[in-house]
Design a protein around this motif. Structure first.
Motif, mmCIF file in Angstrom:
data_model
loop_
_atom_site.group_PDB
_atom_site.id
_atom_site.type_symbol
_atom_site.label_atom_id
_atom_site.label_comp_id
_atom_site.label_asym_id
_atom_site.label_seq_id
_atom_site.Cartn_x
_atom_site.Cartn_y
_atom_site.Cartn_z
ATOM 1 N N LYS A 118 0.834 -1.198 0.000
ATOM 2 C CA LYS A 118 0.000 0.000 0.000
ATOM 3 C C LYS A 118 0.870 1.249 0.000
ATOM 4 O O LYS A 118 1.968 1.250 0.527
ATOM 5 N N PRO A 140 2.108 4.766 1.320
ATOM 6 C CA PRO A 140 2.208 5.238 2.707
ATOM 7 C C PRO A 140 0.987 6.064 3.110
ATOM 8 O O PRO A 140 0.530 6.921 2.369
ATOM 9 N N GLY A 141 0.432 5.723 4.270
ATOM 10 C CA GLY A 141 -0.699 6.458 4.795
ATOM 11 C C GLY A 141 -2.067 5.974 4.331
ATOM 12 O O GLY A 141 -3.086 6.424 4.833
ATOM 13 N N ARG A 142 -2.110 5.053 3.360
ATOM 14 C CA ARG A 142 -3.414 4.581 2.873
ATOM 15 C C ARG A 142 -3.988 3.537 3.819
ATOM 16 O O ARG A 142 -3.275 2.689 4.319
ATOM 17 N N ILE A 143 -5.285 3.581 4.049
ATOM 18 C CA ILE A 143 -5.930 2.695 5.010
ATOM 19 C C ILE A 143 -6.405 1.380 4.406
ATOM 20 O O ILE A 143 -6.714 0.457 5.111
ATOM 21 N N GLU A 150 -4.695 -1.087 -4.720
ATOM 22 C CA GLU A 150 -4.338 0.113 -5.475
ATOM 23 C C GLU A 150 -5.066 0.155 -6.814
ATOM 24 O O GLU A 150 -5.525 1.216 -7.247
#
Length: 118
Positions: free
Chosen positions: A2, A4-7, A33
């Motif tokens: 993922k 960075p920072g994606r939930i 993604e």
């Protein structure tokens, strides 16, 4: 894998999950993604509504888009507005389950295959 920072894609309405009475309800799993880029869950509902097709056909059309246009892997389960259930995947296997109106439960592992152009 993922960003960075994606939930995750599942909580993103339109990417991993979506429901619309005019189309269908969709839940997705796979390489998130690409589900996000293609907005696959909302696209599936759009196809069901636009083409007036049942759950299985909408599932195949959406997963074909993911596989052929983006080389994405994953799958989805669809319930259309008539209560029909369909699923499709571009990965070798996918587990799925659902409970019919009335309480009968179903669970299965899909056959190994890769979606090809329809």
């Amino acid at each position: 894998a993922k960003m960075p920072g994606r939930i995750g894609d599942a909580p993103l309405i339109g990417s991993g999950t979506y429901a619309d009475n005019a189309g269908c309800a969709v839940s997705c799993t796979g390489h998130g993604e690409l589900f996000i880029r293609a907005n696959i869950a909302a696209y599936t509902s759009f196809i069901a509504e636009k083409d007036k097709c049942p759950a299985q056909e909408a599932a195949h059309k959406a997963i074909w888009r993911l596989a052929e246009r983006l080389n994405g892997t994953g799958g989805l389960i669809v319930v259309d507005n008539a209560g029909n259930v369909g699923c499709a995947q571009s990965s070798p296997y996918m587990r799925y389950g659902f409970i019919e109106n009335g309480g009968e439960s179903h669970a299965a592992i899909t056959s190994p295959h890769i979606i090809s152009a329809r």
